[in-house]
Write a protein that holds these residues in place. Sequence first.
Motif, PDB file in Angstrom:
ATOM      1  N   LEU A   2       0.830  -1.212   0.000  1.00  0.00           N
ATOM      2  CA  LEU A   2       0.000   0.000   0.000  1.00  0.00           C
ATOM      3  C   LEU A   2       0.862   1.258   0.000  1.00  0.00           C
ATOM      4  N   GLU A   3       1.943   1.243   0.763  1.00  0.00           N
ATOM      5  CA  GLU A   3       2.839   2.404   0.795  1.00  0.00           C
ATOM      6  C   GLU A   3       3.541   2.586  -0.546  1.00  0.00           C
ATOM      7  N   VAL A   4       3.934   1.490  -1.181  1.00  0.00           N
ATOM      8  CA  VAL A   4       4.558   1.573  -2.504  1.00  0.00           C
ATOM      9  C   VAL A   4       3.567   2.170  -3.508  1.00  0.00           C
ATOM     10  N   CYS A   5       2.311   1.714  -3.449  1.00  0.00           N
ATOM     11  CA  CYS A   5       1.279   2.275  -4.334  1.00  0.00           C
ATOM     12  C   CYS A   5       1.102   3.760  -4.076  1.00  0.00           C
ATOM     13  N   GLN A  42       3.372   5.899  -2.945  1.00  0.00           N
ATOM     14  CA  GLN A  42       4.535   6.617  -3.472  1.00  0.00           C
ATOM     15  C   GLN A  42       4.449   6.781  -4.988  1.00  0.00           C
ATOM     16  N   ILE A  43       4.100   5.703  -5.669  1.00  0.00           N
ATOM     17  CA  ILE A  43       4.021   5.751  -7.135  1.00  0.00           C
ATOM     18  C   ILE A  43       2.903   6.688  -7.581  1.00  0.00           C
ATOM     19  N   LEU A  44       1.723   6.526  -6.992  1.00  0.00           N
ATOM     20  CA  LEU A  44       0.583   7.330  -7.411  1.00  0.00           C
ATOM     21  C   LEU A  44       0.776   8.807  -7.066  1.00  0.00           C
ATOM     22  N   PHE A  45       1.404   9.084  -5.922  1.00  0.00           N
ATOM     23  CA  PHE A  45       1.640  10.475  -5.562  1.00  0.00           C
ATOM     24  C   PHE A  45       2.624  11.139  -6.520  1.00  0.00           C
ATOM     25  N   ARG A  46       3.645  10.381  -6.933  1.00  0.00           N
ATOM     26  CA  ARG A  46       4.598  10.907  -7.907  1.00  0.00           C
ATOM     27  C   ARG A  46       3.902  11.241  -9.229  1.00  0.00           C
ATOM     28  N   HIS A  49      -5.508   8.015  -0.024  1.00  0.00           N
ATOM     29  CA  HIS A  49      -6.371   6.897   0.381  1.00  0.00           C
ATOM     30  C   HIS A  49      -5.531   5.637   0.627  1.00  0.00           C
ATOM     31  N   TYR A  50      -4.553   5.388  -0.238  1.00  0.00           N
ATOM     32  CA  TYR A  50      -3.658   4.245  -0.039  1.00  0.00           C
ATOM     33  C   TYR A  50      -2.897   4.364   1.283  1.00  0.00           C
ATOM     34  N   ARG A  51      -2.413   5.561   1.588  1.00  0.00           N
ATOM     35  CA  ARG A  51      -1.668   5.752   2.825  1.00  0.00           C
ATOM     36  C   ARG A  51      -2.564   5.541   4.054  1.00  0.00           C
ATOM     37  N   MET A  52      -3.794   6.037   3.991  1.00  0.00           N
ATOM     38  CA  MET A  52      -4.722   5.849   5.106  1.00  0.00           C
ATOM     39  C   MET A  52      -5.049   4.369   5.298  1.00  0.00           C
ATOM     40  N   ILE A  66     -10.871   2.563  18.354  1.00  0.00           N
ATOM     41  CA  ILE A  66     -10.928   4.010  18.582  1.00  0.00           C
ATOM     42  C   ILE A  66      -9.784   4.713  17.853  1.00  0.00           C
ATOM     43  N   ILE A  67      -8.591   4.140  17.914  1.00  0.00           N
ATOM     44  CA  ILE A  67      -7.441   4.743  17.234  1.00  0.00           C
ATOM     45  C   ILE A  67      -7.669   4.773  15.725  1.00  0.00           C
ATOM     46  N   ILE A  68      -8.199   3.681  15.177  1.00  0.00           N
ATOM     47  CA  ILE A  68      -8.489   3.638  13.742  1.00  0.00           C
ATOM     48  C   ILE A  68      -9.540   4.682  13.387  1.00  0.00           C
ATOM     49  N   SER A  69     -10.545   4.839  14.238  1.00  0.00           N
ATOM     50  CA  SER A  69     -11.594   5.855  13.987  1.00  0.00           C
ATOM     51  C   SER A  69     -11.008   7.245  13.978  1.00  0.00           C
ATOM     52  N   ILE A  70     -10.121   7.531  14.917  1.00  0.00           N
ATOM     53  CA  ILE A  70      -9.483   8.851  14.988  1.00  0.00           C
ATOM     54  C   ILE A  70      -8.639   9.099  13.741  1.00  0.00           C
ATOM     55  N   VAL A  71      -7.908   8.096  13.310  1.00  0.00           N
ATOM     56  CA  VAL A  71      -7.070   8.230  12.108  1.00  0.00           C
ATOM     57  C   VAL A  71      -7.951   8.502  10.891  1.00  0.00           C
ATOM     58  N   MET A  72      -9.103   7.859  10.826  1.00  0.00           N
ATOM     59  CA  MET A  72      -9.999   8.025   9.675  1.00  0.00           C
ATOM     60  C   MET A  72     -10.617   9.423   9.648  1.00  0.00           C
ATOM     61  N   ILE A  73     -10.849   9.990  10.811  1.00  0.00           N
ATOM     62  CA  ILE A  73     -11.471  11.328  10.865  1.00  0.00           C
ATOM     63  C   ILE A  73     -10.424  12.338  10.493  1.00  0.00           C
TER      64      ILE A  73
END
Length: 70
Positions: free
Chosen positions: A4-7, A9-13, A29-32, A63-70
Amino acid sequence: MILLEVCYQILFRVAKSQNSSALAADALHYRMDALTSLCAALALFIAGYLPNLSEQIDYTGAIIISIVMI
Protein backbone atom coordinates in the motif's frame (compact mmCIF):
# COMPACT_ATOMS: atom_id res chain seq x y z
CA MET A 1 0.94 -2.64 4.24
CA ILE A 2 4.24 -2.27 2.43
CA LEU A 3 2.52 -2.70 -0.92
CA LEU A 4 0.00 0.00 0.00
CA GLU A 5 2.84 2.40 0.79
CA VAL A 6 4.56 1.57 -2.50
CA CYS A 7 1.28 2.28 -4.33
CA TYR A 8 1.02 5.58 -2.47
CA GLN A 9 4.53 6.62 -3.47
CA ILE A 10 4.02 5.75 -7.13
CA LEU A 11 0.58 7.33 -7.41
CA PHE A 12 1.64 10.48 -5.56
CA ARG A 13 4.60 10.91 -7.91
CA VAL A 14 2.28 10.60 -10.90
CA ALA A 15 -0.20 13.02 -9.29
CA LYS A 16 2.56 15.60 -8.86
CA SER A 17 3.79 15.21 -12.41
CA GLN A 18 0.26 15.49 -13.81
CA ASN A 19 -0.77 18.20 -11.33
CA SER A 20 -3.84 16.12 -10.47
CA SER A 21 -5.59 16.64 -7.14
CA ALA A 22 -7.81 13.61 -7.81
CA LEU A 23 -4.79 11.31 -8.12
CA ALA A 24 -3.22 12.89 -5.03
CA ALA A 25 -6.42 12.20 -3.06
CA ASP A 26 -6.41 8.60 -4.28
CA ALA A 27 -2.76 8.28 -3.23
CA LEU A 28 -3.67 9.56 0.22
CA HIS A 29 -6.37 6.90 0.38
CA TYR A 30 -3.66 4.24 -0.04
CA ARG A 31 -1.67 5.75 2.83
CA MET A 32 -4.72 5.85 5.11
CA ASP A 33 -5.43 2.19 4.30
CA ALA A 34 -1.85 1.33 5.26
CA LEU A 35 -2.10 3.24 8.56
CA THR A 36 -5.40 1.65 9.55
CA SER A 37 -4.09 -1.81 8.60
CA LEU A 38 -1.04 -1.19 10.76
CA CYS A 39 -3.20 -0.16 13.72
CA ALA A 40 -5.38 -3.25 13.33
CA ALA A 41 -2.36 -5.55 13.03
CA LEU A 42 -0.74 -4.03 16.13
CA ALA A 43 -3.95 -4.40 18.12
CA LEU A 44 -4.24 -8.06 17.10
CA PHE A 45 -0.59 -8.72 17.87
CA ILE A 46 -0.80 -7.13 21.33
CA ALA A 47 -4.11 -8.86 22.10
CA GLY A 48 -2.48 -12.17 21.23
CA TYR A 49 0.18 -11.61 23.87
CA LEU A 50 -2.21 -10.19 26.46
CA PRO A 51 -5.35 -12.34 26.11
CA ASN A 52 -6.82 -11.16 29.43
CA LEU A 53 -6.86 -7.58 28.05
CA SER A 54 -7.89 -8.46 24.50
CA GLU A 55 -11.34 -6.86 24.75
CA GLN A 56 -9.91 -3.52 25.92
CA ILE A 57 -7.16 -3.69 23.32
CA ASP A 58 -9.75 -4.34 20.61
CA TYR A 59 -11.78 -1.30 21.70
CA THR A 60 -8.67 0.86 21.90
CA GLY A 61 -7.53 -0.25 18.43
CA ALA A 62 -10.96 0.56 17.00
CA ILE A 63 -10.93 4.01 18.58
CA ILE A 64 -7.44 4.74 17.23
CA ILE A 65 -8.49 3.64 13.74
CA SER A 66 -11.59 5.85 13.99
CA ILE A 67 -9.48 8.85 14.99
CA VAL A 68 -7.07 8.23 12.11
CA MET A 69 -10.00 8.02 9.67
CA ILE A 70 -11.47 11.33 10.87
